[in-house]
Scaffold this motif. Structure first.
Motif, PDB file in Angstrom:
ATOM      1  N   ARG A  23       0.840  -1.201   0.000  1.00 18.79           N
ATOM      2  CA  ARG A  23       0.000   0.000   0.000  1.00 18.79           C
ATOM      3  C   ARG A  23       0.874   1.250   0.000  1.00 18.79           C
ATOM      4  O   ARG A  23       0.583   2.239  -0.654  1.00 18.79           O
ATOM      5  N   GLU A  24       1.989   1.187   0.754  1.00 18.72           N
ATOM      6  CA  GLU A  24       2.935   2.305   0.824  1.00 18.72           C
ATOM      7  C   GLU A  24       3.647   2.479  -0.517  1.00 18.72           C
ATOM      8  O   GLU A  24       3.661   3.553  -1.091  1.00 18.72           O
ATOM      9  N   SER A  25       4.256   1.395  -1.006  1.00 18.04           N
ATOM     10  CA  SER A  25       4.915   1.433  -2.315  1.00 18.04           C
ATOM     11  C   SER A  25       5.357   0.030  -2.712  1.00 18.04           C
ATOM     12  O   SER A  25       5.804  -0.752  -1.887  1.00 18.04           O
ATOM     13  N   ARG A  26       5.215  -0.247  -3.992  1.00 13.89           N
ATOM     14  CA  ARG A  26       5.653  -1.542  -4.522  1.00 13.89           C
ATOM     15  C   ARG A  26       7.146  -1.714  -4.267  1.00 13.89           C
ATOM     16  O   ARG A  26       7.609  -2.783  -3.914  1.00 13.89           O
ATOM     17  N   GLU A  27       7.907  -0.658  -4.440  1.00 15.27           N
ATOM     18  CA  GLU A  27       9.354  -0.723  -4.227  1.00 15.27           C
ATOM     19  C   GLU A  27       9.682  -1.151  -2.792  1.00 15.27           C
ATOM     20  O   GLU A  27      10.578  -1.970  -2.573  1.00 15.27           O
ATOM     21  N   ALA A  28       8.952  -0.612  -1.814  1.00 13.59           N
ATOM     22  CA  ALA A  28       9.189  -0.985  -0.408  1.00 13.59           C
ATOM     23  C   ALA A  28       8.888  -2.459  -0.183  1.00 13.59           C
ATOM     24  O   ALA A  28       9.650  -3.160   0.505  1.00 13.59           O
ATOM     25  N   LEU A  29       7.800  -2.953  -0.769  1.00 16.10           N
ATOM     26  CA  LEU A  29       7.466  -4.377  -0.646  1.00 16.10           C
ATOM     27  C   LEU A  29       8.568  -5.231  -1.255  1.00 16.10           C
ATOM     28  O   LEU A  29       9.057  -6.170  -0.628  1.00 16.10           O
ATOM     29  N   GLU A  30       8.945  -4.906  -2.476  1.00 19.23           N
ATOM     30  CA  GLU A  30       9.960  -5.709  -3.173  1.00 19.23           C
ATOM     31  C   GLU A  30      11.283  -5.706  -2.410  1.00 19.23           C
ATOM     32  O   GLU A  30      11.923  -6.756  -2.269  1.00 19.23           O
ATOM     33  N   ARG A  31      11.676  -4.565  -1.900  1.00 16.91           N
ATOM     34  CA  ARG A  31      12.909  -4.458  -1.129  1.00 16.91           C
ATOM     35  C   ARG A  31      12.836  -5.358   0.118  1.00 16.91           C
ATOM     36  O   ARG A  31      13.771  -6.079   0.429  1.00 16.91           O
ATOM     37  N   SER A  32      11.688  -5.334   0.818  1.00 20.75           N
ATOM     38  CA  SER A  32      11.534  -6.126   2.037  1.00 20.75           C
ATOM     39  C   SER A  32      11.565  -7.628   1.753  1.00 20.75           C
ATOM     40  O   SER A  32      11.911  -8.416   2.622  1.00 20.75           O
ATOM     41  N   GLY A  34      13.452  -8.936  -0.596  1.00 18.29           N
ATOM     42  CA  GLY A  34      14.745  -9.260  -1.191  1.00 18.29           C
ATOM     43  C   GLY A  34      14.683  -9.435  -2.695  1.00 18.29           C
ATOM     44  O   GLY A  34      15.528 -10.119  -3.279  1.00 18.29           O
ATOM     45  N   LEU A  35      13.689  -8.809  -3.334  1.00 16.37           N
ATOM     46  CA  LEU A  35      13.528  -8.920  -4.780  1.00 16.37           C
ATOM     47  C   LEU A  35      14.258  -7.790  -5.496  1.00 16.37           C
ATOM     48  O   LEU A  35      14.451  -6.713  -4.938  1.00 16.37           O
ATOM     49  N   ASN A  36      14.623  -8.057  -6.733  1.00 14.78           N
ATOM     50  CA  ASN A  36      15.143  -6.996  -7.588  1.00 14.78           C
ATOM     51  C   ASN A  36      13.979  -6.083  -7.964  1.00 14.78           C
ATOM     52  O   ASN A  36      12.838  -6.553  -8.091  1.00 14.78           O
ATOM     53  N   VAL A  77       3.728 -12.967  -7.683  1.00 14.41           N
ATOM     54  CA  VAL A  77       4.231 -13.898  -8.694  1.00 14.41           C
ATOM     55  C   VAL A  77       5.666 -13.482  -9.013  1.00 14.41           C
ATOM     56  O   VAL A  77       5.893 -12.402  -9.563  1.00 14.41           O
ATOM     57  N   ILE A  78       6.613 -14.327  -8.655  1.00 12.51           N
ATOM     58  CA  ILE A  78       8.030 -13.983  -8.786  1.00 12.51           C
ATOM     59  C   ILE A  78       8.698 -14.864  -9.835  1.00 12.51           C
ATOM     60  O   ILE A  78       8.572 -16.087  -9.806  1.00 12.51           O
ATOM     61  N   ILE A  79       9.413 -14.215 -10.750  1.00 14.86           N
ATOM     62  CA  ILE A  79      10.196 -14.932 -11.756  1.00 14.86           C
ATOM     63  C   ILE A  79      11.495 -15.342 -11.069  1.00 14.86           C
ATOM     64  O   ILE A  79      12.319 -14.496 -10.717  1.00 14.86           O
ATOM     65  N   VAL A  84      12.487 -11.287  -9.630  1.00 15.94           N
ATOM     66  CA  VAL A  84      11.706 -10.065  -9.839  1.00 15.94           C
ATOM     67  C   VAL A  84      10.223 -10.420  -9.895  1.00 15.94           C
ATOM     68  O   VAL A  84       9.865 -11.506 -10.364  1.00 15.94           O
ATOM     69  N   SER A  85       9.391  -9.515  -9.414  1.00 12.49           N
ATOM     70  CA  SER A  85       7.949  -9.738  -9.442  1.00 12.49           C
ATOM     71  C   SER A  85       7.405  -9.540 -10.848  1.00 12.49           C
ATOM     72  O   SER A  85       7.764  -8.592 -11.539  1.00 12.49           O
ATOM     73  N   ALA A  86       6.504 -10.457 -11.238  1.00  8.08           N
ATOM     74  CA  ALA A  86       5.826 -10.343 -12.528  1.00  8.08           C
ATOM     75  C   ALA A  86       4.389  -9.865 -12.347  1.00  8.08           C
ATOM     76  O   ALA A  86       3.706  -9.614 -13.326  1.00  8.08           O
TER      77      ALA A  86
END
Length: 173
Positions: A23-32, A34-36, A77-79, A84-86
């Motif tokens: 909800r805050e940001s996709r980037e924050a979720l992905e970082r948490s 450990g995704l690119n 959904v992670i590749i 990375v998230s798809a």
């Protein structure tokens, strides 16, 4: 952390804290996670639907049903090869008739690579491990031919309409 996977994909159901990060940001979720960074591109209509689902379904329903959160959340959904998230996918808790709804949204940069079909098949297979689920269904606008192809490739058949959308169902075999 619970997840399911295919040869190319890992599907992770997001918990309450992860949904708040999304909800805050996709980037924050992905970082948490450990995704690119995905730099995900989603059409405005679907972005609005995702925010609506976050605020009015996923977040409140997870609080109401913490023991079954997998049915009330977005699955990332992670590749695997790229870490990375798809996009995202979900499956609902079965109703009194044993019907469970599904839906998905894939990053425009990841379209036409088979990820949506692969993720949908995997999630439906997992869903049918719940003996209460007899049928999984989805709806899509009549002009959304790519979504219709995904559903058909995943084994769904068109069974009718709901409002102005086409309804597709996959019965337990």
């Amino acid at each position: 952390m619970f997840f399911i996977e295919t040869e190319r994909l890992k599907l992770i159901p997001l918990n309450y804290t992860q949904l708040l990060l999304l909800r805050e940001s996709r980037e924050a979720l992905e970082r948490s996670m450990g995704l690119n960074p995905s730099n995900m591109v989603i059409e405005p209509l679907y972005q609005h639907e995702l925010l609506d689902a976050l605020d009015n379904f996923w977040l409140p329903k997870i609080q109401q049903h913490p023991d079954h959160y997998e049915y009330y959340t977005n699955w990332e959904v992670i590749i695997k090869a790229e870490n990375v998230s798809a996009g995202g996918i979900g499956i609902g808790y079965p109703d009194e008739n044993g019907e469970s709804v599904t839906g998905y949204c894939i990053d425009k940069q990841q379209h036409n690579k088979g990820y949506a079909t692969e993720a949908l098949k995997c999630l439906c297979e997992w869903g049918f491990t719940n003996p209460a689920i007899k049928t999984i269904w989805a709806e899509t606008p009549p002009d959304n031919c790519p979504s219709q192809r995904i559903l058909i490739k995943a084994g769904f058949s068109q069974t009718g309409t709901k409002d102005s959308n086409l309804v597709f169902k996959l019965p337990r075999t």
